[in-house]
Design an enzyme around this catalytic site. Structure first.
Site, mmCIF file in Angstrom:
data_model
loop_
_atom_site.group_PDB
_atom_site.id
_atom_site.type_symbol
_atom_site.label_atom_id
_atom_site.label_comp_id
_atom_site.label_asym_id
_atom_site.label_seq_id
_atom_site.Cartn_x
_atom_site.Cartn_y
_atom_site.Cartn_z
ATOM 1 C CE LYS A 1 -3.929 2.039 2.539
ATOM 2 N NZ LYS A 1 -4.779 1.958 3.740
ATOM 3 C CB SER B 1 -8.416 0.781 5.609
ATOM 4 O OG SER B 1 -9.170 1.947 5.460
ATOM 5 C CB SER C 1 -8.225 3.748 2.772
ATOM 6 O OG SER C 1 -7.355 3.144 3.723
HETATM 7 N N1 GLN Z 1 -13.161 4.303 6.331
HETATM 8 C C1 GLN Z 1 -12.567 4.721 7.558
HETATM 9 C C2 GLN Z 1 -12.123 6.152 7.423
HETATM 10 O O1 GLN Z 1 -12.366 6.715 6.419
HETATM 11 C C3 GLN Z 1 -11.416 3.841 7.918
HETATM 12 C C4 GLN Z 1 -10.228 4.061 7.061
HETATM 13 C C5 GLN Z 1 -9.053 3.242 7.444
HETATM 14 O O2 GLN Z 1 -9.180 2.193 8.098
HETATM 15 N N2 GLN Z 1 -7.887 3.703 7.057
HETATM 16 O O3 GLN Z 1 -11.535 6.718 8.279
#
Ligand code: GLN
Length: 496
Positions: free
Chosen positions: A79, A178, A154
């Site tokens: 990532k 995410s 994400s």
């Molecule tokens: N969707 C959540 C957010 O937008 C979690 C994102 C994540 O785990 N990086 O914060």
């Protein structure tokens, strides 16, 4: 042989038996990426030259009869929020479009030591803020099961590239879901380890008290294999925990007898799709048939988790993202504006403002504003402090529940993958996609997403198994047992 379909442990066996070389594996995967990733957009940066070099090096070691690690010569995707020396690391943001780190994250050092082959950096929501990988400055990433839908986020790129066979495995990060949510939507296995299990050194910070690095794989065995390599204490991360790292592959035991599984009633609520609910209930039935004991439990503060998270995560983000000012890292506005040359002190503030306005996308700006507000004098007690108290209550709920059971089973996401564009203009709807994953981060627990079925439209559905702190072993045992007795993980999306 269709090498791209293989898991890391299958490839490892082929390497050891000298039936195939790492160069052949790596080349065949790049061929597939070059032919098909146009449709998916799972990679931001490819590192083909250094990857082929590395693969050749491993092949030499094998031909000399040297012993190799379980990931030697195995390609892996990373990532783009994990720092890689001399490889551009954008975090999905324009503000880091030209940022080339001078150091490796600890997990990257470990992978390099294990002789893994880094394929490239994967697409993501900007600074890991999002649930769909639509908030990327490098274009939307698509779900290989249906390219009009999102891959989740994400870490959408890391999930999609494994599902599309553009990598046997990958690393992601999970702050509120995410890893698990995109794993669920792309039909792969995704593990978020216990907070402190894997070093965060070199993971670009979003919300430091919640962020954790973990993996995407095609099966549970590979999850154990990569955790063996990336887990462990690191003096460079003061929140990493000096607990021994067990041999996680020893926990791959096909046995659900004596397993006590808690099912929280608060996770079966209005708003969850009927198909998801049915699939999870079927999976619980499967565990029951395999001899597990199922008990209803209660996690009474679940309904406050999303609200607490959207105070705590933006508060930490607003502080962590202050460093992107056009001076320390990456992008700086081309238009330095008034007074820049005649020593006007307000010129520097002007430069900061323009840089941040041009460099950050809308969601990141929204989080910075939310977080700054929640931390400001007068509001700190009302919002931030209160959210921290809620966090403790949520953690206590889990502690109570784990007195009665070994693992907890829930859905990962209330719906299968949704359409691109469907939720992007409604942040609250988007935030609710993580309703079942966020409590786990607030409590610092380990949890996996495991393929457990498909919607009527053929989209994957994931099962969440949550464990006690540092009890990834139990999660792996439960997951392995489920996987050995089902076939959901074997189905593949049709890309060509
Ligand atoms: N969707 C959540 C957010 O937008 C979690 C994102 C994540 O785990 N990086 O914060």
């Amino acid at each position: 042989m269709e090498l791209h379909k293989s898991t890391a442990h299958e490839l490892h066996n082929l390497l050891v038996e000298k039936k195939i070389s790492s160069l052949e594996i790596t080349t065949s995967i790049y061929e597939r990426i070059e032919k098909l990733d146009k449709k998916i957009n799972s990679y931001i940066t490819l590192t083909k030259e250094s990857a082929l070099q590395k693969a050749k090096g491993v092949d030499k070691k094998i031909s000399k009869g040297e012993e190799i690690s379980s990931l030697s010569g195995i390609p892996i995707a990373i990532k783009d929020i994990i720092s890689t020396k001399e490889i551009r690391t954008t975090c999905g943001s324009k503000i880091l479009s030209n940022y080339i780190p001078i150091y490796d994250a600890t997990v990257i050092e470990k992978l390099k030591k294990a002789d893994a082959v880094i394929l490239g950096k994967t697409n993501m929501d900007e600074f890991a803020m999002g649930s769909s990988t639509e908030n990327s400055a490098y274009g939307v990433c698509r779900n290989p099961w249906n390219i009009s839908t999102i891959p989740g986020g994400s870490s959408g790129g890391s999930a999609a590239c494994v599902a599309a066979d553009f990598a046997p495995l990958s690393l992601g990060s999970d702050t509120g879901g995410s890893i698990r949510q995109p794993a669920s939507m792309c039909g792969v296995v995704g593990l978020k380890p216990t907070y402190g299990r894997v070093s965060r050194y070199g993971l670009v910070a979003f919300a430091s008290s919640l962020d954790q690095i973990g993996s995407f794989t095609k099966d549970v065995r590979d999850t154990a294999i990569i955790l063996n390599i990336i887990a462990g204490h690191d003096s460079m991360d003061s929140t990493s925990v000096p607990e021994d790292v067990p041999n996680y592959t020893k926990h791959l035991i096909n046995n659900a007898k004596n397993l006590k599984i808690g099912v929280p009633k608060e996770y079966f609520i209005k708003g969850t799709s009927k198909e998801v609910e049915k699939t999870i209930l079927n999976s619980i039935e499967t565990f029951k048939k395999l001899g597990a004991e199922i008990l209803e439990i209660s996690l009474p503060h679940t309904e406050y988790a999303v609200a607490a998270y959207y105070i705590i995560a933006p508060a930490e983000a607003s502080s962590n993202l202050a460093r992107y000012d056009g001076v320390h890292y990456g992008y700086r506005t081309k238009d330095e504006g008034r007074g820049a040359r005649d020593g006007d002190i307000s010129a520097i503030v002007d430069m900061y403002e323009r840089t941040r306005d041009e460099g950050f996308g809308d969601e990141v700006k929204r989080r910075i504003m939310l977080g700054t507000y929640a931390l400001s004098s007068g509001y700190y007690e009302a919002y931030y402090l209160k959210a921290l108290k809620v966090r403790t209550l949520i953690k206590n709920d889990f502690d109570e529940a784990f007195k009665k059971c070994d693992v907890i089973i829930t859905p990962v996401s209330p719906t299968p993958a949704f359409k691109i564009g469907e939720k992007i203009s409604d942040p609250l709807q988007m935030y609710l996609s993580d309703i079942f994953t966020i409590p786990v981060n607030l409590a610092g627990l380990p949890a996996i997403s495991l393929p457990c079925g498909f919607s009527s439209e053929g989209l994957p559905i994931g099962l969440q198994i949550i464990g006690k702190p540092f009890d990834e072993g139990k999660i792996l045992q439960a997951s392995y047992t489920f996987e050995q007795n089902t076939e959901y993980h074997l189905k593949k999306p049709k890309l060509n």
